[in-house]
Design a protein around this motif. Structure first.
Motif, PDB file in Angstrom:
ATOM      1  N   SER A 134      34.558  28.420  30.701  1.00 17.27           N
ATOM      2  CA  SER A 134      33.989  28.076  31.941  1.00 17.27           C
ATOM      3  C   SER A 134      34.838  28.292  33.109  1.00 17.27           C
ATOM      4  N   TRP A 135      36.217  28.835  32.848  1.00 18.91           N
ATOM      5  CA  TRP A 135      36.993  28.977  33.813  1.00 18.91           C
ATOM      6  C   TRP A 135      37.176  30.698  34.481  1.00 18.91           C
ATOM      7  N   ALA A 136      37.107  31.005  35.589  1.00 18.40           N
ATOM      8  CA  ALA A 136      37.495  32.190  36.056  1.00 18.40           C
ATOM      9  C   ALA A 136      38.928  32.184  36.359  1.00 18.40           C
ATOM     10  N   MET A 137      39.569  33.538  35.899  1.00 12.93           N
ATOM     11  CA  MET A 137      40.836  33.601  35.828  1.00 12.93           C
ATOM     12  C   MET A 137      41.570  34.429  36.986  1.00 12.93           C
ATOM     13  N   GLY A 138      42.799  34.259  37.256  1.00  6.93           N
ATOM     14  CA  GLY A 138      43.310  35.128  38.191  1.00  6.93           C
ATOM     15  C   GLY A 138      44.901  35.082  37.933  1.00  6.93           C
ATOM     16  N   TRP A 139      45.253  36.515  38.354  1.00  9.70           N
ATOM     17  CA  TRP A 139      46.919  36.481  38.555  1.00  9.70           C
ATOM     18  C   TRP A 139      47.360  36.773  39.999  1.00  9.70           C
ATOM     19  N   PHE A 140      48.514  35.791  40.243  1.00  8.06           N
ATOM     20  CA  PHE A 140      49.065  35.849  41.669  1.00  8.06           C
ATOM     21  C   PHE A 140      50.472  36.194  41.661  1.00  8.06           C
ATOM     22  N   ARG A 141      51.264  36.733  42.453  1.00  4.92           N
ATOM     23  CA  ARG A 141      52.316  36.837  42.477  1.00  4.92           C
ATOM     24  C   ARG A 141      53.070  36.459  43.634  1.00  4.92           C
ATOM     25  N   SER A 191      36.152  37.184  35.572  1.00  7.91           N
ATOM     26  CA  SER A 191      35.055  36.399  35.863  1.00  7.91           C
ATOM     27  C   SER A 191      35.368  35.845  34.263  1.00  7.91           C
ATOM     28  N   TRP A 192      34.447  34.663  34.037  1.00 12.24           N
ATOM     29  CA  TRP A 192      34.552  33.683  32.989  1.00 12.24           C
ATOM     30  C   TRP A 192      34.151  34.287  31.786  1.00 12.24           C
ATOM     31  N   ASN A 193      33.296  35.442  31.771  1.00 10.33           N
ATOM     32  CA  ASN A 193      33.065  36.022  30.564  1.00 10.33           C
ATOM     33  C   ASN A 193      33.744  37.273  30.478  1.00 10.33           C
ATOM     34  N   GLY A 194      34.630  37.872  31.252  1.00  3.19           N
ATOM     35  CA  GLY A 194      35.318  38.999  31.186  1.00  3.19           C
ATOM     36  C   GLY A 194      34.472  40.209  31.943  1.00  3.19           C
ATOM     37  N   ALA A 195      33.420  40.191  32.233  1.00  2.00           N
ATOM     38  CA  ALA A 195      32.461  41.142  32.570  1.00  2.00           C
ATOM     39  C   ALA A 195      32.826  41.802  33.954  1.00  2.00           C
ATOM     40  N   LEU A 196      33.585  40.855  35.049  1.00  2.00           N
ATOM     41  CA  LEU A 196      33.831  41.583  36.276  1.00  2.00           C
ATOM     42  C   LEU A 196      35.196  41.214  36.322  1.00  2.00           C
ATOM     43  N   THR A 197      35.834  42.118  37.109  1.00  2.00           N
ATOM     44  CA  THR A 197      37.316  42.326  37.376  1.00  2.00           C
ATOM     45  C   THR A 197      37.511  42.608  38.522  1.00  2.00           C
ATOM     46  N   TYR A 198      38.586  42.152  39.299  1.00  2.00           N
ATOM     47  CA  TYR A 198      38.953  42.240  40.792  1.00  2.00           C
ATOM     48  C   TYR A 198      40.503  42.600  40.904  1.00  2.00           C
ATOM     49  N   TYR A 199      40.901  43.594  41.648  1.00  2.00           N
ATOM     50  CA  TYR A 199      42.301  43.835  41.936  1.00  2.00           C
ATOM     51  C   TYR A 199      42.531  44.136  43.440  1.00  2.00           C
ATOM     52  N   ALA A 200      43.942  43.601  43.671  1.00  2.00           N
ATOM     53  CA  ALA A 200      44.536  44.092  44.916  1.00  2.00           C
ATOM     54  C   ALA A 200      44.638  45.505  45.086  1.00  2.00           C
ATOM     55  N   ASP A 201      44.477  45.839  46.348  1.00  2.00           N
ATOM     56  CA  ASP A 201      44.485  47.295  46.578  1.00  2.00           C
ATOM     57  C   ASP A 201      45.921  47.734  46.068  1.00  2.00           C
ATOM     58  N   SER A 202      46.936  47.220  46.103  1.00  2.00           N
ATOM     59  CA  SER A 202      48.144  47.516  45.994  1.00  2.00           C
ATOM     60  C   SER A 202      48.593  47.866  44.572  1.00  2.00           C
ATOM     61  N   VAL A 203      47.508  47.307  43.443  1.00  3.16           N
ATOM     62  CA  VAL A 203      47.811  47.394  42.089  1.00  3.16           C
ATOM     63  C   VAL A 203      46.693  48.183  41.387  1.00  3.16           C
ATOM     64  N   LYS A 204      45.561  48.619  42.130  1.00  8.60           N
ATOM     65  CA  LYS A 204      44.286  49.090  41.481  1.00  8.60           C
ATOM     66  C   LYS A 204      44.759  50.339  40.896  1.00  8.60           C
ATOM     67  N   GLY A 205      44.281  50.724  39.850  1.00  8.60           N
ATOM     68  CA  GLY A 205      44.764  51.924  38.885  1.00  8.60           C
ATOM     69  C   GLY A 205      45.845  51.697  37.995  1.00  8.60           C
ATOM     70  N   VAL A 236      44.417  35.075  28.859  1.00 14.87           N
ATOM     71  CA  VAL A 236      44.138  36.125  29.592  1.00 14.87           C
ATOM     72  C   VAL A 236      45.578  37.056  29.845  1.00 14.87           C
ATOM     73  N   THR A 237      45.345  38.425  29.933  1.00 12.57           N
ATOM     74  CA  THR A 237      46.318  39.334  29.881  1.00 12.57           C
ATOM     75  C   THR A 237      46.430  40.171  31.168  1.00 12.57           C
ATOM     76  N   LEU A 238      47.716  40.615  31.526  1.00  9.72           N
ATOM     77  CA  LEU A 238      47.953  41.323  32.791  1.00  9.72           C
ATOM     78  C   LEU A 238      48.704  42.700  32.245  1.00  9.72           C
ATOM     79  N   GLN A 239      47.980  43.715  31.889  1.00  7.42           N
ATOM     80  CA  GLN A 239      48.757  44.871  31.741  1.00  7.42           C
ATOM     81  C   GLN A 239      49.198  45.575  32.931  1.00  7.42           C
ATOM     82  N   MET A 240      50.534  45.902  32.961  1.00  7.47           N
ATOM     83  CA  MET A 240      51.245  46.595  34.164  1.00  7.47           C
ATOM     84  C   MET A 240      51.698  47.868  33.899  1.00  7.47           C
ATOM     85  N   ASN A 241      51.266  48.858  34.351  1.00  9.39           N
ATOM     86  CA  ASN A 241      51.743  50.170  34.034  1.00  9.39           C
ATOM     87  C   ASN A 241      52.317  50.600  35.511  1.00  9.39           C
TER      88      ASN A 241
END
Length: 125
Positions: free
Chosen positions: A31-38, A52-66, A79-84
């Protein structure tokens, strides 16, 4: 028990990868949308990625997109954040956060109700 607990931070060389995890004890997790901040020293906390709550939608800061990818497993309450291709400017304390999936600014830290304690990511050149 803390509502959100991050793990997976560390020190790496530029160009390397890290995977951050956040284990949630808030219920029901789906029931919760999740986010990562730094937050880097001397700087404001900034939005990195959201899901989003179901994982269907994701959003990124421009600095990390891609380079970064957020995902969640509602069965495991994680919830995980894969950083490459990490860069020196990615050095910061990374926080996991939870917000209700309502209309609003997902990049605004004030809209998040629960926060983890943070995990340090240091990228050396």
């Amino acid at each position: 028990q803390a509502p959100l607990v991050e793990s997976g931070g560390g020190m790496v060389q530029a160009g390397a990868s890290l995977r951050l995890s956040c284990e949630a004890s808030i219920s029901p997790f789906r029931s919760w949308a999740m986010g990562w901040f730094r937050q880097a020293p001397g700087k404001e906390r900034e939005f990195v990625a959201g899901i989003s709550w179901n994982g269907a939608l994701t959003y990124y800061a421009d600095s990390v997109k891609g380079r970064f990818a957020i995902s969640r497993d509602n069965a495991k309450n994680t919830v995980t954040l894969q950083m490459n291709n990490l860069k020196e400017e990615d050095t910061a304390v990374y926080y996991c956060a939870a917000r209700r999936p309502v209309e609003g600014d997902r990049a605004n830290p004030e809209e998040y109700r629960y926060w983890g304690q943070g995990t340090q990511v240091t990228v050396a050149s």
